[in-house]
Design a protein around this motif. Structure first.
Motif, PDB file in Angstrom:
ATOM      1  N   VAL A 151       0.858  -1.178   0.000  1.00  0.00           N
ATOM      2  CA  VAL A 151       0.000   0.000   0.000  1.00  0.00           C
ATOM      3  C   VAL A 151       0.897   1.232   0.000  1.00  0.00           C
ATOM      4  O   VAL A 151       1.867   1.299   0.761  1.00  0.00           O
ATOM      5  CB  VAL A 151      -0.922   0.036   1.237  1.00  0.00           C
ATOM      6  CG1 VAL A 151      -1.799   1.290   1.212  1.00  0.00           C
ATOM      7  CG2 VAL A 151      -1.790  -1.211   1.307  1.00  0.00           C
TER       8      VAL A 151
ATOM      9  N   ALA B 183      -8.074   1.686   1.106  1.00  0.00           N
ATOM     10  CA  ALA B 183      -7.041   1.865   0.086  1.00  0.00           C
ATOM     11  C   ALA B 183      -7.535   1.207  -1.204  1.00  0.00           C
ATOM     12  O   ALA B 183      -8.170   0.156  -1.165  1.00  0.00           O
ATOM     13  CB  ALA B 183      -5.738   1.231   0.550  1.00  0.00           C
TER      14      ALA B 183
ATOM     15  N   TYR C 237      -1.917  -1.179  -3.619  1.00  0.00           N
ATOM     16  CA  TYR C 237      -3.083  -0.354  -3.306  1.00  0.00           C
ATOM     17  C   TYR C 237      -2.621   1.051  -2.996  1.00  0.00           C
ATOM     18  O   TYR C 237      -1.469   1.270  -2.622  1.00  0.00           O
ATOM     19  CB  TYR C 237      -3.838  -0.930  -2.106  1.00  0.00           C
ATOM     20  CG  TYR C 237      -4.510  -2.260  -2.385  1.00  0.00           C
ATOM     21  CD1 TYR C 237      -5.884  -2.324  -2.576  1.00  0.00           C
ATOM     22  CD2 TYR C 237      -3.773  -3.435  -2.444  1.00  0.00           C
ATOM     23  CE1 TYR C 237      -6.516  -3.528  -2.832  1.00  0.00           C
ATOM     24  CE2 TYR C 237      -4.385  -4.644  -2.694  1.00  0.00           C
ATOM     25  CZ  TYR C 237      -5.762  -4.695  -2.881  1.00  0.00           C
ATOM     26  OH  TYR C 237      -6.375  -5.881  -3.136  1.00  0.00           O
TER      27      TYR C 237
END
Ligand code: SF4
Ligand code: SF4
Lengths: 243, 273
Positions: A7, A163, A178
Motif C-alpha cells: 500500500v 485503500a 493499493y
C-alpha cells in the motif's frame, strides 16, 4: 500461503525518489531504467486552488496477470504467494509481456536483453526482510504485508481504510499494489496515468490467431490422410514393391 | 546393354529378368549423405520434442500441459530443456556449415539442386497419380521418375528452404538479437517453419518407414544401395542414366572381349555424381 500486497499512501509521499534509488541499487538496474518510478501529475485547477498528485508505480503482481498469459516461453509465471516472477534463464526477450502489461511495469535490460521488473523484492522476503523501497521510504508512505493476516497494516488499510486499486472499468486485472490517501489525489492520479488495456504484439496476434490454427490444421490433415492410407494398406494387405 | 539400347519407357520384364535385377544392387547414396540424413533426423526429432515443451503460454502452446511437465521432469527443469534445445541447435548449425563449405559444389550446385528439387511434367503427374493410388482411386501406373521422386523433391524443397529459416530465427532468439520486435517475430517464424516441416516430415516418415512400396528407399538410407528392380520400376529415368553409364563402361569391355554385354551389366555400376 501468504497473499502479498503493498500500500502506498499518496498523501504522505513527498516524491523524493528514495524508493527508486534504493531499488536501483538493490537490483543493479541500469541507468535510465527503473523497476519502480515516481511520477507527478500535471498541475490542475486555477490559482490559488491548484492541485497535483504523485504516482508511485511498479509491478502490481496482478491477480489475473496478462503478462503471464502473453509470455510464450513460460519465463513469466505467478507463484502461489501471488508474486509474478521472471525466470531470467527462460526469458528470450521477445517483448510480448511488455505490451501486455497495462501498467508498463516492465523493461528490457539493455545488457542482458532480458526482461526485468519489480517482484516485491522476493529475494529479500525470503530472508525475512521487507522490500527495499518500503524500508527506505523517507515519509513512511509505503506499507507491505500479507492480506491474509488480519493484523497486518496492509489488511487494515485495504479492508478498513479503503485503500484502492488503480483499476478502471476497462482494465480489471486485480493489481495488488493499493493506494491510500485523499480520494481527490487518487482521482487525479488515475486521470493522469490510467492503466491501458493489455495489448498483444502483432507477432503474437499472428501466432495465436493465424499460425497456430494453420499449423494444427496442416498437421491434422496430414495425419488423417495417412490414417486413410494406412487403413487402405491394411485392407489390401502388404504387397511387395514389384507390382 | 548399349547406350543406344536403353529403353525410353519402362518395358514389362520377364520374370527371369526381374529376378536377376532384384539380386543386383545399385549405389544410390554416398556415406556422407547417409550420415547427414540420420544426424539430421536425430536433431529434428530431439528439437521437436524439446521445442514443443518450451511453448507454455495457453495462447501459443500446442502440446498439452502434461507433456510439458513430463519433458521438464525428464530434464530436471525448464531451463535445462531450453539449454539443451539451444545447444543442439547450435551444433546442428555447426555441422551444416562444415557440410556447406566442404560439400558446396557436390551437394548444393545448381545442377544438383535442379536434379533434386525441380519438378518436371512427369513429376507433377506422378504427384496426382501417387495420391490417387494411395487412396485406392486408381491403379494407373506411376510416371517414370529420376533419382528422387516428386514427393521426395517437394519435401527436399521444403526442407532446403525451411532449414535456414529455422536456423536464423533460432539464433535470433538464442542471442536476443536486433531488439524485441525482431525477437517477437522470430518466435513466430521459428514455430511456423518448424510446423511446415512437421507436416512434410509426417509424410516422409510414413512413406519411408511404413509404406510397403517404398521399403527399399528406407533401406537405401542405411546401406546406400537399392536393388536394380526397384530402381527400374520406381526411378526409371535414373535407371536409364545408370545404364547409359554402364553402357559406356561395357563398350570398352566389348572391345576387349568381343562379347556384347547383356542386360545384366556389371554388378557395381557407377552413379553420376
Ligand atoms: S503489473 Fe504488469 S507486469 Fe506486473 S503482474 Fe500486472 S501485468 Fe504483469
Ligand atoms: S520478454 Fe517477456 S514475454 Fe518474452 S520471454 Fe521474456 S518474460 Fe516472457
Amino acid at each position: 500461503m501468504a497473499r502479498y500486497a503493498m500500500v502506498t499512501d499518496l498523501t504522505k509521499c513527498v516524491a523524493c525518489q528514495a524508493c527508486t534509488v534504493a531499488c536501483n541499487a538493490e537490483w543493479g538496474v541500469p541507468a535510465g531504467y527503473a523497476r519502480t518510478r515516481v511520477r507527478s501529475t500535471p498541475i490542475s485547477g486555477t490559482f490559488p486552488h491548484l492541485a497535483s498528485g504523485v504516482y508511485v508505480a511498479q509491478c502490481n503482481q496482478c491477480d489475473r496477470p496478462p503478462c503471464v498469459e502473453a509470455c510464450p516461453s513460460g519465463a513469466t509465471s505467478q507463484g502461489a504467494n501471488g508474486i509474478v516472477e521472471v525466470d531470467k534463464s527462460l526469458c528470450i526477450g521477445c517483448g510480448f509481456c511488455l505490451d501486455a502489461c497495462p501498467y508498463d511495469a516492465r523493461y528490457i535490460n539493455p545488457v542482458t536483453k532480458k526482461v526485468d521488473k519489480c517482484d516485491f523484492c522476493l529475494a529479500r522476503l525470503e530472508r525475512g526482510a521487507e522490500p527495499a523501497c518500503v524500508t527506505t521510504c523517507t515519509a513512511h508512505a509505503k506499507y507491505f504485508g500479507d492480506l491474509e493476516d488480519r493484523h497486518s497494516d496492509v489488511f487494515k488499510m485495504v479492508y478498513a481504510m479503503g485503500a484502492r486499486r488503480m483499476e478502471t472499468s476497462r482494465v480489471r486485472v486485480g493489481p495488488n499494489v493499493y493506494y491510500a490517501g485523499e480520494q481527490a489525489r487518487a482521482d487525479l492520479v488515475m486521470a493522469a496515468f490510467p492503466p491501458r488495456p493489455p495489448r498483444l504484439l502483432a507477432a503474437g496476434e499472428a501466432w495465436s490467431r493465424v499460425l497456430k490454427p494453420l499449423v494444427l490444421a496442416a498437421v491434422g490433415a496430414t495425419f488423417v490422410g495417412q490414417a486413410v492410407a494406412f487403413f487402405n494398406q491394411l485392407r489390401n494387405g502388404e504387397k511387395d514393391f514389384e507390382d | 546393354m548399349r547406350t543406344d539400347a536403353v529403353p525410353v519407357r519402362p518395358l514389362p520384364l520377364t520374370s527371369e529378368q526381374a529376378e536377376a535385377m532384384l539380386q543386383r544392387h545399385v549405389k544410390k547414396h554416398h556415406i556422407a549423405i547417409i550420415l547427414l540424413h540420420w544426424f539430421n533426423a536425430l536433431v529434428w526429432g530431439s528439437e521437436l520434442l524439446t521445442g514443443l515443451a518450451l511453448i507454455s503460454s495457453p495462447l501459443f502452446r500446442v502440446a498439452p500441459s502434461w507433456y510439458i511437465s513430463l519433458v521438464e521432469g525428464i530434464f530436471g527443469s525448464r531451463a535445462n530443456v531450453l539449454q539443451i534445445h539451444v545447444a543442439l541447435g547450435l551444433s546442428w548449425i555447426g555441422v551444416y556449415l562444415v557440410y556447406g563449405i566442404f560439400g558446396f559444389r557436390t551437394y548444393l550446385s545448381r545442377e544438383v539442386l535442379q536434379h533434386e528439387i525441380a519438378l518436371d511434367r512427369d513429376d507433377v503427374r506422378w504427384l496426382i497419380v501417387r495420391t490417387q493410388r494411395i487412396l485406392g482411386w486408381t491403379s494407373e501406373p506411376l510416371p517414370p521418375q529420376g533419382i528422387y521422386n516428386a514427393g521426395q523433391k517437394l519435401f527436399a524443397f521444403l526442407v532446403y528452404t525451411m532449414i535456414p529459416v529455422v536456423m536464423a530465427s533460432g539464433v535470433v532468439m538464442a542471442f536476443r538479437l536486433f531488439g524485441t520486435q525482431v525477437v517477437g517475430w522470430a518466435v513466430v517464424v521459428h514455430f511456423g517453419a518448424a510446423g511446415l516441416v512437421v507436416s512434410g516430415l509426417m509424410i516422409h516418415v510414413y512413406m519411408g518407414a511404413v509404406f510397403p512400396e517404398e521399403k527399399p528407399a528406407f533401406f537405401s538410407m542405411i546401406t546406400g544401395t537399392v536393388n536394380e528392380l526397384y530402381a527400374y520400376s520406381h526411378h526409371f529415368k535414373w535407371w536409364t542414366i545408370v545404364k547409359a553409364e554402364e553402357g559406356v563402361w561395357d563398350r570398352q569391355h566389348d572391345d576387349e572381349t568381343g562379347h556384347p554385354a547383356d542386360i545384366a551389366g556389371p554388378t557395381e555400376p557407377v552413379r553420376p555424381e
